[in-house]
Design a protein around this motif. Structure first.
Motif, mmCIF file in Angstrom:
data_model
loop_
_atom_site.group_PDB
_atom_site.id
_atom_site.type_symbol
_atom_site.label_atom_id
_atom_site.label_comp_id
_atom_site.label_asym_id
_atom_site.label_seq_id
_atom_site.Cartn_x
_atom_site.Cartn_y
_atom_site.Cartn_z
ATOM 1 N N LYS A 1 46.855 38.528 32.099
ATOM 2 C CA LYS A 1 46.726 37.736 33.052
ATOM 3 C C LYS A 1 45.480 37.794 33.845
ATOM 4 C CE LYS A 1 48.566 34.952 37.085
ATOM 5 N NZ LYS A 1 49.553 35.018 37.376
ATOM 6 N N TYR A 2 45.464 39.016 33.975
ATOM 7 C CA TYR A 2 44.570 39.240 34.695
ATOM 8 C C TYR A 2 42.948 40.674 34.201
ATOM 9 C CZ TYR A 2 48.161 38.797 37.622
ATOM 10 O OH TYR A 2 49.060 38.427 38.233
ATOM 11 N N VAL A 3 43.014 40.369 32.594
ATOM 12 C CA VAL A 3 42.090 40.942 31.703
ATOM 13 C C VAL A 3 42.012 40.244 30.292
ATOM 14 C CG1 VAL A 3 41.766 42.885 33.021
ATOM 15 C CG2 VAL A 3 43.575 42.912 31.039
ATOM 16 N N ASN A 4 40.604 40.624 29.786
ATOM 17 C CA ASN A 4 40.488 39.542 28.532
ATOM 18 C C ASN A 4 40.445 40.894 27.657
ATOM 19 O OD1 ASN A 4 39.635 37.133 29.978
ATOM 20 N ND2 ASN A 4 37.458 38.377 29.945
ATOM 21 N N ASP B 1 33.985 43.093 30.270
ATOM 22 C CA ASP B 1 34.601 42.761 31.759
ATOM 23 C C ASP B 1 34.625 42.975 32.229
ATOM 24 O OD1 ASP B 1 36.752 41.769 33.248
ATOM 25 O OD2 ASP B 1 38.377 41.247 31.701
ATOM 26 N N ARG C 1 35.466 42.610 35.184
ATOM 27 C CA ARG C 1 36.729 43.038 36.195
ATOM 28 C C ARG C 1 37.179 44.848 36.159
ATOM 29 N NH1 ARG C 1 40.001 38.072 34.257
ATOM 30 N NH2 ARG C 1 38.948 38.747 32.646
ATOM 31 N N ASP D 1 38.803 46.912 39.475
ATOM 32 C CA ASP D 1 38.554 46.566 40.077
ATOM 33 C C ASP D 1 39.957 46.645 40.846
ATOM 34 O OD1 ASP D 1 35.666 45.250 39.950
ATOM 35 O OD2 ASP D 1 36.425 43.260 39.983
ATOM 36 N N ALA D 2 40.459 46.472 39.866
ATOM 37 C CA ALA D 2 42.746 46.535 40.967
ATOM 38 C C ALA D 2 42.955 48.040 40.774
ATOM 39 C CB ALA D 2 43.470 45.456 39.785
ATOM 40 N N GLU E 1 47.164 45.839 34.276
ATOM 41 C CA GLU E 1 46.975 44.305 34.308
ATOM 42 C C GLU E 1 48.653 44.933 35.443
ATOM 43 O OE1 GLU E 1 48.031 40.192 32.690
ATOM 44 O OE2 GLU E 1 46.707 41.624 32.907
ATOM 45 N N SER F 1 46.607 45.061 38.939
ATOM 46 C CA SER F 1 46.588 43.274 39.207
ATOM 47 C C SER F 1 48.094 42.574 39.478
ATOM 48 C CB SER F 1 45.709 43.112 38.621
ATOM 49 O OG SER F 1 44.878 43.686 37.969
ATOM 50 N N ASP F 2 48.879 42.847 38.977
ATOM 51 C CA ASP F 2 50.358 41.928 39.366
ATOM 52 C C ASP F 2 50.594 42.921 40.295
ATOM 53 O OD1 ASP F 2 52.499 40.375 38.955
ATOM 54 O OD2 ASP F 2 53.208 42.041 38.509
ATOM 55 N N GLU G 1 48.817 41.445 43.704
ATOM 56 C CA GLU G 1 48.895 40.109 43.231
ATOM 57 C C GLU G 1 50.284 39.410 44.600
ATOM 58 O OE1 GLU G 1 49.755 36.398 40.832
ATOM 59 O OE2 GLU G 1 47.155 36.898 41.631
#
Length: 343
Positions: A9-12, A41, A43, A148-149, A226, A229-230, A233
């Motif tokens: 969801k948060y990275v490519n 990416d 991020r 970033d996360a 991920e 990041s989760d 959020e």
């Protein structure tokens, strides 16, 4: 590494099996490919930040014996555009043997010079200060990134506690210290004290992850990012806002661009008083959320939370005291208001 998934969801997820098939089993090419798609990416890591590596078995040209060689991003490179000419190839054993001559934190600068005595590939780029961080870990493929996360986790006041909340016993943590040989020793110790971990969070710095293959390393990195990041959020949703909530309402898009077009030549002129500079304008949602927030004036002077970001953004942003309804038609009056901030 279990439960590997391609749904992020948060990275490519950029791994292309067809591209990889064309590379064959060349581990250096696979390491370079992984580096490039990670660096694509921002991020995951800022331009010029982080480094990646792999270890292979090569034939020593002097003894004709098989030796382990570590290939790692050289000094000053960027993983997103990394090529063979931008990496260093070092004898892994020689690099680890430097532990026998290391004299402590006061010896860091001398150790960087000794990296050259470990060179296997004579076409190597100069090894970076992070070289021992890769060499003292045993894994075939390693990523050192500044996502970033992860920076949010690493720079948190209770970083070690948050690391535990997110990953439990599967991630190690080491406190901040200047990159160098001793930090490599700290990573080695962290792994020895916590066998079976999938990575290490470096306090106020970034992330180390690894794998037996380039693909496993890539997936491990994405999964760890991920999860962080989760976690972030969910924390944001729980507290309802970030940066203390919204203080200022943005102008409509067209008006923002019009005012930016008036301001940018003035700002560029002020920034170019010593060296010519080129300006870049961004009004993305995340940028606007930050600059319109209640906490902008408190957070901006704190500067960046990761030292690697100093390379691109410098230590802290300059917040201009202009009202959004300011009349920008009188450039001399605007310059008079702006100049004190640049002195």
């Amino acid at each position: 590494m279990e439960n590997i998934t391609k749904n992020f969801k948060y990275v490519n997820y950029l791994w292309d099996d067809k591209k990889v098939d064309s590379l064959g089993d060349n581990q250096v090419d696979l390491f370079l490919y992984r580096s490039n798609i990670l660096g694509a990416d921002l991020r995951i890591t800022n331009y010029g930040g982080g480094n990646t590596s792999c270890k292979t078995i090569e034939t020593d040209p002097l003894t004709n014996e098989e030796v382990e060689v570590m290939w790692v991003k050289g000094s000053g490179g960027d993983i997103g555009t990394l090529t063979r000419s931008g990496i260093a190839g070092l004898y892994t054993k020689r690099l680890r043997d430097l532990k026998n001559v290391y004299q402590g934190l006061h010896d860091e600068d001398r150790m960087v010079g000794l990296f050259n005595h470990c060179i296997y590939d004579l076409d190597s780029k100069a090894p970076s200060i992070d070289t021992p961080l890769h060499g003292l870990l045993p894994f075939a493929h390693i990523d050192h990134l500044h996502p970033d996360a992860l920076i949010a986790v690493a720079a948190a006041k209770d970083s070690e506690k948050v690391t535990k909340e997110i990953w439990g016993d599967t991630m190690g943590w080491v406190p901040w210290q200047r990159p160098g040989f001793d930090l490599g020793l700290q990573l080695e110790k962290c792994l020895n004290d916590n066998p079976g971990i999938r990575g290490i969070v470096l306090g106020s710095h970034g992330l180390f992850t690894w794998g037996d293959t380039s693909y496993e390393c890539y997936m491990n990195s994405l999964e760890v990012i991920e999860m962080a990041s989760d976690y972030i959020e969910k924390k944001i949703k729980k507290q309802g806002s970030v940066f203390g909530g919204q203080k200022v309402e943005s102008l409509p898009k067209e008006e923002r661009l019009e005012k930016a077009a008036q301001l940018m030549p003035l700002l560029r002129g002020l920034c170019s008083s010593e060296n010519r500079m080129i300006g870049h304008f961004s009004d993305t949602d995340v940028v606007m959320e930050y600059i319109n927030s209640n906490d902008l004036e408190r957070l901006a002077p704190m500067g960046t939370s990761c030292p690697d970001h100093f390379l691109r953004t410098k230590i802290q942003p300059l917040v201009l005291g202009l009202d959004k309804n300011e009349n920008l038609s009188d450039s001399n009056a605007i310059l008079k208001k702006l100049k004190p901030a640049f002195e």
